[in-house]
Scaffold this active site. Structure first.
Site, PDB file in Angstrom:
ATOM      1  N   SER B 129       0.835  -1.201   0.000  1.00 31.09           N
ATOM      2  CA  SER B 129       0.000   0.000   0.000  1.00 31.09           C
ATOM      3  C   SER B 129       0.869   1.250   0.000  1.00 31.09           C
ATOM      4  CB  SER B 129      -0.926  -0.002   1.212  1.00 31.09           C
ATOM      5  OG  SER B 129      -0.179  -0.039   2.399  1.00 31.09           O
ATOM      6  N   CYS B 130       1.990   1.191   0.651  1.00 30.24           N
ATOM      7  CA  CYS B 130       3.046   2.194   0.559  1.00 30.24           C
ATOM      8  C   CYS B 130       2.563   3.631   0.632  1.00 30.24           C
ATOM      9  CB  CYS B 130       3.879   1.988  -0.708  1.00 30.24           C
ATOM     10  SG  CYS B 130       3.069   2.347  -2.254  1.00 30.24           S
ATOM     11  N   GLY B 131       1.705   3.905   1.624  1.00 34.87           N
ATOM     12  CA  GLY B 131       1.368   5.305   1.860  1.00 34.87           C
ATOM     13  C   GLY B 131       0.337   5.839   0.905  1.00 34.87           C
ATOM     14  N   SER B 137       4.787   7.643   0.699  1.00 37.02           N
ATOM     15  CA  SER B 137       5.356   6.463   0.063  1.00 37.02           C
ATOM     16  C   SER B 137       6.858   6.450   0.223  1.00 37.02           C
ATOM     17  CB  SER B 137       5.021   6.454  -1.427  1.00 37.02           C
ATOM     18  OG  SER B 137       3.636   6.495  -1.612  1.00 37.02           O
TER      19      SER B 137
END
Lengths: 291, 291
Positions: B129-131, B137
């Site tokens: 999902s990385c932010g 991210s």
């Protein structure tokens, strides 16, 4: 080192809408050309994560090009089999995510007050993982209730050949950056109905289908979808979810895409370039041949 | 209606390996060419789901082109931040999935007996999902411990221009189908070290990095990676995870890819075509300019 271009929003739907704000960023680059070095400003296709949540429950995060986010969220829910009718959606609410202060989230509110997030998560997992071989995948698709496209829509090969140029000339962001995929719907007279661009092939398709879904146009049994990239399994799956009878691409399909298209009766065209194309599944009027 | 081509397996690693069995399927198609209809046999790039599990715990399913599956699994675990050292892997075991009877699974066995599947799941979700914005991210990437590539690797622009042709001539499956992405590692003298093809851009990169990872070659501080498609955020992230100092692509990078490359000191080259390319981040020897 980059700045956003405040492009004029050309509409959230319809024939003209393809270049929302935040689609592009300008930045300084260095070009090397046959030994000569030339610094200049260049346009980049914007890529930012979008969080989609159902009520307060996070569902997924997709890396997308900002713009038409509500359509993307609606299209994603439909094509992944989480909802079936536009009436199930009571609201699509863009929200600003905390980090960065940008609108990088869409909250989908559904009608059903008995909605069970765990059930949605299970369905979503089933749709994403979709079995471990082609056979299981296609069985899973069938269980989702996807059916052969209805109606007797046919395409004139001469009109078909004209579509890639119509797609390209309508791709405003692509023209700047060369970095975006496009998906578009055409009617049987080769009129462009809607076009969407995105850094992700799947997102461009979801934006197009989401737009039509929210317009109440589904099933799209009188339309053709053209995609700029390859025709993979998931693109065929999404086209079937929207009831599209003909899917065309300028590039190659995959083995599983062809298998699924044949099993469910979707006409699949690839390598649509100039006055040539390849029919991988189904038939077109005028070709006198069926795969 | 389709049949698999039993291509000779050209090796599970190394310079020659790019066309594993099951990469292609032959099928009957109909070609339309300027009004003439011509049925013939055509080759499709194979696409099948691969399940990766850690011990008995399912981790993910990815749609990939069969071949080099263990390298794909190892590369995926590394580039998604789930493991850091090849020594953490005690075994990579391909397994036959029940539906279809094909080898569409890889079981990864890890050394750590205290391994907690819930922890891996959480890490994996965080990596995926990385932010929610580029800033978040990139912060998340930093927290993963990704660093600037080490060493003083530089590239001669003249050698760089020769790489796309070397990539194309080594792309055996692509030559048949036009449907596969490629990723390759080159050394500073422009020698091709390894090339992998896949229907998914990320998978081609994971196969290349996974091969080098299992060879004990990481960090790849003396190598350049070339990809056939676009240079998106996740491709830059994967290159950084392997310590690659220069990433080149024949097409456009995204805004977030450029941002991440600049923050972490990766040289990012795009539009590498003929005797021209664009430097989006970092510098090359001989260009006398730094972005």
């Amino acid at each position: 080192m980059t700045r956003e271009i405040p492009l004029v929003q050309t509409g959230t739907h319809g024939r003209e809408g393809s270049a929302p704000e935040r689609s592009l960023q300008l930045t300084q680059v260095v070009e090397w050309n046959d030994g000569q070095v030339h610094p200049h400003e260049d346009a980049l296709a914007a890529e930012e994560p979008l969080e989609i949540r159902i009520g307060q429950n996070p569902l997924t995060v997709t890396m997308r090009t900002p713009g038409h986010d509500s359509e993307l969220a609606a299209g994603f829910l439909l094509t992944e089999g989480l909802i079936e009718e536009a009436g199930q959606i009571s609201a699509l609410l863009p929200y600003v995510t905390t980090a960065g202060g940008k609108s990088n989230g869409v909250e989908v509110q559904l009608q059903d007050c008995e909605f069970d997030p765990a059930q949605i998560q299970r369905n979503f997992f089933a749709a994403s993982s979709c079995g471990i071989c082609g056979k299981a995948s296609i069985d899973a698709i069938r269980k989702r209730g996807l059916r052969a496209p209805s109606g007797d829509f046919t395409v004139d090969p001469e009109l078909l050949c004209a579509l890639p140029e119509k797609l390209r000339s309508a791709q405003t962001v692509f023209g700047h950056t060369g970095g975006l995929h496009a998906a578009a719907l055409f009617d049987s007279a080769a009129n462009l109905i809607v076009l969407r661009e995105d850094i992700g092939r799947h997102n461009a398709v979801d934006k197009v289908i989401g737009w039509a879904f929210l317009q109440g146009m589904l099933p799209l049994s009188e339309h053709l979808m053209l995609v700029s990239g390859r025709g993979g399994f998931e693109i065929v799956q999404k086209a079937l979810a929207a009831g599209v009878p003909v899917l065309a691409s300028v590039s190659a399909p995959s083995s599983l895409a062809v298998q699924l298209a044949r099993e469910l009766g979707l006409t699949l065209v690839g390598f649509l370039r100039g006055r040539r194309f390849v029919i991988y599944s189904g038939a077109l009027r005028g070709t006198a041949s069926t795969v």
